[in-house]
Design an enzyme around this catalytic site. Structure first.
Site, PDB file in Angstrom:
ATOM      1  N   LEU A  73      85.876 -36.993  36.037  1.00  0.00           N
ATOM      2  CA  LEU A  73      84.052 -36.828  36.176  1.00  0.00           C
ATOM      3  C   LEU A  73      84.623 -37.245  37.521  1.00  0.00           C
ATOM      4  O   LEU A  73      84.522 -38.126  37.459  1.00  0.00           O
ATOM      5  CB  LEU A  73      83.739 -37.421  35.432  1.00  0.00           C
ATOM      6  CG  LEU A  73      83.645 -37.079  33.620  1.00  0.00           C
ATOM      7  CD1 LEU A  73      82.856 -37.919  32.644  1.00  0.00           C
ATOM      8  CD2 LEU A  73      82.861 -35.663  33.962  1.00  0.00           C
ATOM      9  N   ASP A  74      83.040 -36.324  38.664  1.00  0.00           N
ATOM     10  CA  ASP A  74      82.401 -36.400  39.787  1.00  0.00           C
ATOM     11  C   ASP A  74      81.625 -38.057  39.530  1.00  0.00           C
ATOM     12  O   ASP A  74      81.389 -38.178  38.235  1.00  0.00           O
ATOM     13  CB  ASP A  74      82.399 -35.833  39.897  1.00  0.00           C
ATOM     14  CG  ASP A  74      83.179 -34.322  40.720  1.00  0.00           C
ATOM     15  OD1 ASP A  74      84.130 -35.134  40.423  1.00  0.00           O
ATOM     16  OD2 ASP A  74      82.519 -33.083  40.633  1.00  0.00           O
ATOM     17  N   PRO A  75      81.236 -38.513  40.791  1.00  0.00           N
ATOM     18  CA  PRO A  75      80.721 -39.147  40.844  1.00  0.00           C
ATOM     19  C   PRO A  75      79.628 -39.369  39.838  1.00  0.00           C
ATOM     20  O   PRO A  75      78.117 -40.154  38.873  1.00  0.00           O
ATOM     21  CB  PRO A  75      80.507 -39.988  41.658  1.00  0.00           C
ATOM     22  CG  PRO A  75      81.499 -39.919  42.452  1.00  0.00           C
ATOM     23  CD  PRO A  75      81.950 -38.393  41.736  1.00  0.00           C
ATOM     24  N   ALA A  77      78.949 -37.310  37.145  1.00  0.00           N
ATOM     25  CA  ALA A  77      79.077 -36.912  35.713  1.00  0.00           C
ATOM     26  C   ALA A  77      78.558 -38.684  34.780  1.00  0.00           C
ATOM     27  O   ALA A  77      79.772 -39.105  35.922  1.00  0.00           O
ATOM     28  CB  ALA A  77      79.932 -35.556  35.743  1.00  0.00           C
TER      29      ALA A  77
END
Length: 331
Positions: A73-75, A77
């Site tokens: 998950l990207d930062p 998210a």
């Protein structure tokens, strides 16, 4: 046969509720600090040996147990991040292609290079004309099996060069970015925020030179591409642009940001993601509803334990261990 959840050490899978902000890797590393020193996951003899060594061999302490995650998950998210420990790491690949559910907030008014609020404004566009009914109608063309074009500002490579290098350096793409087939099982508008929210457009903007470089890259495959701001036809107001929340259930490999980006284009506007939550990854869910679903461990549980693990109970477990035990799947 998998070990019983009450015995140790265990190989397991469990879900963590990742917060918005940190990277997925930093979350995994923080969890590993606890797991690598827990009799739930490490043999007592190894823990005893580590205790003898003290801080002399930190690498050995870190490598006492294997740990990984089943889909970054990207930062920006938050939400479900599946963690595998021991032999559980061999099961993580099944979570890359599994069905996932997301809840995301789209802000109209501009698109960004990253398709989310972490990036720079690439192009501004009108938004006053977009209604709730317009969105409901436009969503239909994004349901079922669809094709997505990954963002040009991505690490995907073409002829050995990352796509973002073409965009930044103004090098024409040698061919179109390959489309990807994905399946959108469910897609619905769950909340209309209008202008009643606190989201704002990113302050950082593309310079004219950056716009021209991106335009030149894309014109390598489409001579009609134009990266220019579109003036708003309505009288400018102080209120923020329209925002709305989507819920979707999608196949593995689906770019949620692309759905938001492409939907905004369909609406005659531009838009980007300002919040993104993964509410389900396979059988791990924030709100278990289906048979076989498993709840996830709140990040606050690990945060508290990293500060102070606290005492053990009558069964020899610390509070964070009890919480994980109640939610893990033994492998």
């Amino acid at each position: 046969m998998p070990k019983d959840a009450t015995s140790g050490p265990r190989s397991a899978l469990f879900g963590v509720v990742k917060p918005s902000g940190p990277t997925s890797m930093s979350v995994v590393n923080d969890v590993k600090r606890l797991v690598a020193n827990s009799p739930l996951f490490v043999e007592e003899s190894k823990l005893a040996e580590k205790a003898k060594q003290g801080g002399k061999n930190r690498k050995a302490r870190r490598d006492a147990v294997k740990i990984g995650q089943g889909g970054t998950l990207d930062p920006l998210a938050d939400g479900v991040l599946v963690i595998g420990v021991g032999k559980g790491t061999k099961k993580l690949s099944e979570f890359l292609d599994c069905v996932k559910e997301y809840r995301t907030t789209c802000l109209l008014g501009c698109e960004t290079d990253t398709y989310d609020s972490e990036g720079k404004q690439v192009r501004a566009a009108p938004w006053h004309h977009v209604t709730r009914e317009d969105i409901e109608k436009a969503l239909e063309q994004f349901r079922g099996e669809i094709e997505q074009v990954p963002p040009i500002f991505s690490a995907l490579k073409m002829d050995g060069m990352p796509l973002y290098d073409y965009a930044r350096k103004g090098i024409p793409l040698p061919r179109p970015i390959e489309k990807r087939k994905v399946t959108v099982h469910e897609l619905e508008l769950v909340e209309w925020l209008g202008s009643g929210h606190s989201f704002r457009l990113p302050e950082k903007k593309f310079s004219k030179e950056e716009q021209e470089a991106m335009e030149k890259a894309l014109q390598g495959v489409d001579g009609n591409v134009s990266i220019k701001d579109e003036p708003e036809q309505e009288v400018p107001t102080e209120k923020p642009p329209t925002a709305f929340v989507l819920r979707m259930k999608v196949s593995g490999g689906t770019y949620v940001r692309c759905i938001v980006h492409d939907l905004a284009h369909t609406l005659g506007s531009a838009g980007h993601v300002v919040t993104l939550q993964r509410s389900r990854q396979g059988r791990f869910a924030l709100e278990p509803k289906e048979e076989g679903d498993r709840a996830c461990v709140p990040w606050a549980v690990f945060q508290a334990a990293l500060a102070d693990e606290g005492p053990v109970d009558d069964e020899g477990h610390k509070e964070w261990e009890r919480e994980v035990l109640s939610k893990l799947e033994v492998v």
